[in-house]
Design a protein around this motif. Structure first.
Motif, PDB file in Angstrom:
ATOM      1  N   SER A  68       3.533  18.601 -30.289  1.00  0.00           N
ATOM      2  CA  SER A  68       2.290  18.077 -30.839  1.00  0.00           C
ATOM      3  C   SER A  68       1.430  17.514 -29.714  1.00  0.00           C
ATOM      4  O   SER A  68       1.803  16.523 -29.077  1.00  0.00           O
ATOM      5  CB  SER A  68       2.583  16.983 -31.864  1.00  0.00           C
ATOM      6  OG  SER A  68       1.406  16.293 -32.208  1.00  0.00           O
ATOM      7  N   ARG A  69       0.290  18.155 -29.492  1.00  0.00           N
ATOM      8  CA  ARG A  69      -0.657  17.636 -28.490  1.00  0.00           C
ATOM      9  C   ARG A  69      -1.114  16.243 -28.872  1.00  0.00           C
ATOM     10  O   ARG A  69      -1.278  15.381 -28.015  1.00  0.00           O
ATOM     11  CB  ARG A  69      -1.900  18.521 -28.431  1.00  0.00           C
ATOM     12  CG  ARG A  69      -1.712  19.884 -27.907  1.00  0.00           C
ATOM     13  CD  ARG A  69      -3.021  20.602 -27.927  1.00  0.00           C
ATOM     14  NE  ARG A  69      -3.862  20.013 -26.887  1.00  0.00           N
ATOM     15  CZ  ARG A  69      -4.731  20.683 -26.182  1.00  0.00           C
ATOM     16  NH1 ARG A  69      -4.924  21.949 -26.410  1.00  0.00           N
ATOM     17  NH2 ARG A  69      -5.439  20.100 -25.247  1.00  0.00           N
ATOM     18  N   GLU A  70      -1.342  16.064 -30.162  1.00  0.00           N
ATOM     19  CA  GLU A  70      -1.840  14.773 -30.647  1.00  0.00           C
ATOM     20  C   GLU A  70      -0.871  13.636 -30.351  1.00  0.00           C
ATOM     21  O   GLU A  70      -1.282  12.532 -30.008  1.00  0.00           O
ATOM     22  CB  GLU A  70      -2.146  14.835 -32.149  1.00  0.00           C
ATOM     23  CG  GLU A  70      -3.388  15.625 -32.480  1.00  0.00           C
ATOM     24  CD  GLU A  70      -4.624  15.107 -31.753  1.00  0.00           C
ATOM     25  OE1 GLU A  70      -4.876  13.890 -31.742  1.00  0.00           O
ATOM     26  OE2 GLU A  70      -5.339  15.939 -31.162  1.00  0.00           O
ATOM     27  N   TYR A 115     -11.876   9.613 -21.820  1.00  0.00           N
ATOM     28  CA  TYR A 115     -11.051  10.343 -22.797  1.00  0.00           C
ATOM     29  C   TYR A 115     -10.905  11.806 -22.398  1.00  0.00           C
ATOM     30  O   TYR A 115      -9.849  12.400 -22.589  1.00  0.00           O
ATOM     31  CB  TYR A 115     -11.685  10.207 -24.189  1.00  0.00           C
ATOM     32  CG  TYR A 115     -10.850  10.762 -25.304  1.00  0.00           C
ATOM     33  CD1 TYR A 115      -9.723  10.070 -25.750  1.00  0.00           C
ATOM     34  CD2 TYR A 115     -11.180  11.964 -25.920  1.00  0.00           C
ATOM     35  CE1 TYR A 115      -8.945  10.577 -26.769  1.00  0.00           C
ATOM     36  CE2 TYR A 115     -10.402  12.467 -26.934  1.00  0.00           C
ATOM     37  CZ  TYR A 115      -9.289  11.769 -27.368  1.00  0.00           C
ATOM     38  OH  TYR A 115      -8.513  12.272 -28.378  1.00  0.00           O
ATOM     39  N   SER A 116     -11.945  12.370 -21.814  1.00  0.00           N
ATOM     40  CA  SER A 116     -11.895  13.783 -21.407  1.00  0.00           C
ATOM     41  C   SER A 116     -10.807  14.025 -20.355  1.00  0.00           C
ATOM     42  O   SER A 116     -10.196  15.094 -20.329  1.00  0.00           O
ATOM     43  CB  SER A 116     -13.254  14.231 -20.872  1.00  0.00           C
ATOM     44  OG  SER A 116     -13.629  13.452 -19.749  1.00  0.00           O
ATOM     45  N   VAL A 117     -10.550  13.042 -19.504  1.00  0.00           N
ATOM     46  CA  VAL A 117      -9.492  13.172 -18.494  1.00  0.00           C
ATOM     47  C   VAL A 117      -8.131  13.236 -19.188  1.00  0.00           C
ATOM     48  O   VAL A 117      -7.271  14.047 -18.822  1.00  0.00           O
ATOM     49  CB  VAL A 117      -9.543  11.998 -17.488  1.00  0.00           C
ATOM     50  CG1 VAL A 117      -8.315  11.981 -16.598  1.00  0.00           C
ATOM     51  CG2 VAL A 117     -10.813  12.070 -16.653  1.00  0.00           C
ATOM     52  N   LEU A 118      -7.955  12.399 -20.205  1.00  0.00           N
ATOM     53  CA  LEU A 118      -6.687  12.403 -20.948  1.00  0.00           C
ATOM     54  C   LEU A 118      -6.500  13.725 -21.681  1.00  0.00           C
ATOM     55  O   LEU A 118      -5.403  14.302 -21.663  1.00  0.00           O
ATOM     56  CB  LEU A 118      -6.637  11.239 -21.932  1.00  0.00           C
ATOM     57  CG  LEU A 118      -6.732   9.833 -21.326  1.00  0.00           C
ATOM     58  CD1 LEU A 118      -6.672   8.785 -22.422  1.00  0.00           C
ATOM     59  CD2 LEU A 118      -5.655   9.615 -20.287  1.00  0.00           C
ATOM     60  N   GLU A 119      -7.568  14.215 -22.323  1.00  0.00           N
ATOM     61  CA  GLU A 119      -7.478  15.498 -23.027  1.00  0.00           C
ATOM     62  C   GLU A 119      -7.133  16.635 -22.069  1.00  0.00           C
ATOM     63  O   GLU A 119      -6.304  17.478 -22.376  1.00  0.00           O
ATOM     64  CB  GLU A 119      -8.799  15.813 -23.731  1.00  0.00           C
ATOM     65  CG  GLU A 119      -9.018  15.015 -24.982  1.00  0.00           C
ATOM     66  CD  GLU A 119     -10.319  15.384 -25.667  1.00  0.00           C
ATOM     67  OE1 GLU A 119     -11.343  15.591 -24.971  1.00  0.00           O
ATOM     68  OE2 GLU A 119     -10.304  15.480 -26.909  1.00  0.00           O
ATOM     69  N   LYS A 120      -7.772  16.648 -20.902  1.00  0.00           N
ATOM     70  CA  LYS A 120      -7.502  17.699 -19.920  1.00  0.00           C
ATOM     71  C   LYS A 120      -6.065  17.604 -19.412  1.00  0.00           C
ATOM     72  O   LYS A 120      -5.401  18.626 -19.239  1.00  0.00           O
ATOM     73  CB  LYS A 120      -8.474  17.620 -18.752  1.00  0.00           C
ATOM     74  CG  LYS A 120      -8.249  18.756 -17.754  1.00  0.00           C
ATOM     75  CD  LYS A 120      -9.169  18.697 -16.585  1.00  0.00           C
ATOM     76  CE  LYS A 120      -8.964  19.787 -15.571  1.00  0.00           C
ATOM     77  NZ  LYS A 120      -7.675  20.387 -15.448  1.00  0.00           N
ATOM     78  N   ASP A 126      -3.298  20.435 -19.704  1.00  0.00           N
ATOM     79  CA  ASP A 126      -2.585  20.940 -18.524  1.00  0.00           C
ATOM     80  C   ASP A 126      -1.073  20.920 -18.740  1.00  0.00           C
ATOM     81  O   ASP A 126      -0.378  21.878 -18.380  1.00  0.00           O
ATOM     82  CB  ASP A 126      -2.927  20.115 -17.284  1.00  0.00           C
ATOM     83  CG  ASP A 126      -4.350  20.321 -16.802  1.00  0.00           C
ATOM     84  OD1 ASP A 126      -5.001  21.297 -17.250  1.00  0.00           O
ATOM     85  OD2 ASP A 126      -4.821  19.500 -15.982  1.00  0.00           O
ATOM     86  N   ILE A 127      -0.575  19.851 -19.321  1.00  0.00           N
ATOM     87  CA  ILE A 127       0.861  19.752 -19.595  1.00  0.00           C
ATOM     88  C   ILE A 127       1.280  20.835 -20.576  1.00  0.00           C
ATOM     89  O   ILE A 127       2.288  21.515 -20.381  1.00  0.00           O
ATOM     90  CB  ILE A 127       1.226  18.343 -20.123  1.00  0.00           C
ATOM     91  CG1 ILE A 127       1.072  17.315 -19.008  1.00  0.00           C
ATOM     92  CG2 ILE A 127       2.645  18.320 -20.693  1.00  0.00           C
ATOM     93  CD1 ILE A 127       1.179  15.884 -19.470  1.00  0.00           C
ATOM     94  N   GLU A 128       0.477  21.028 -21.623  1.00  0.00           N
ATOM     95  CA  GLU A 128       0.798  22.060 -22.610  1.00  0.00           C
ATOM     96  C   GLU A 128       0.806  23.448 -21.960  1.00  0.00           C
ATOM     97  O   GLU A 128       1.700  24.261 -22.214  1.00  0.00           O
ATOM     98  CB  GLU A 128      -0.194  22.021 -23.770  1.00  0.00           C
ATOM     99  CG  GLU A 128       0.167  22.990 -24.869  1.00  0.00           C
ATOM    100  CD  GLU A 128      -0.768  22.912 -26.063  1.00  0.00           C
ATOM    101  OE1 GLU A 128      -0.333  23.293 -27.155  1.00  0.00           O
ATOM    102  OE2 GLU A 128      -1.926  22.482 -25.904  1.00  0.00           O
TER     103      GLU A 128
END
Length: 151
Positions: free
Chosen positions: A60-62, A79-84, A88-90
């Motif tokens: 779960s990405r969330e 927040y965009s850094v966290l999403e990226k 990247d991990i996924e």
């Protein structure tokens, strides 16, 4: 592809083009000669996480993003850094040939990414992930970060 009009099982592909993450195909039935459109999309095999207690659940990405947000509370991290970082991990996990991944691997990847983003967020995440029991464990982790920054 079965014709939606007459049910015949064969058709000609007249045109193909990408649309978003799908492929749009314009087809013509070889029997009734009517035209119709189909959409195809790639089906990804789900990534399964093997937890510490040996249970399995879908990645779960969330869930990972929520952990990152908690670690970054009151930190000046967009927040965009966290999403990226989560994306990247996924991607790293999906490019790995394994479809079942131990949760420890995800935690290690997350910590590697977080230490480059923010030291405080890293320590917060690590304290939960590594389940620090006392202040000495906490101090040891801080010393490790300091040593790595000096190198």
């Amino acid at each position: 592809m079965r014709c939606p009009y007459c049910g015949y099982f064969d058709s000609l592909v007249l045109d193909s083009r990408p649309v978003d993450e799908k492929i749009r195909r314009r087809r013509e039935c070889k029997s009734c000669h009517r035209r119709f459109t189909t959409y195809e999309e790639v089906e990804h095999a789900p990534l399964i996480v093997i937890k510490k207690d040996k249970t399995r659940e879908e990645f779960s990405r969330e869930k990972l993003l929520t952990s990152f947000r908690r670690a970054c509370i009151k930190r000046d991290i967009p927040y965009s850094v966290l999403e990226k970082t989560v994306a990247d991990i996924e991607q790293d996990l999906l490019f790995d040939s394994e479809r079942e991944v131990p949760s420890q691997k995800i935690g290690e990847l997350a910590m590697k990414k977080l230490v480059d983003i923010d030291d405080v967020a890293y320590v917060r995440f690590a304290s939960v992930y590594k389940d620090f029991k006392d202040i000495d464990t906490f101090k040891l982790e801080l010393e490790n970060i300091t040593k790595n920054e000096e190198n």
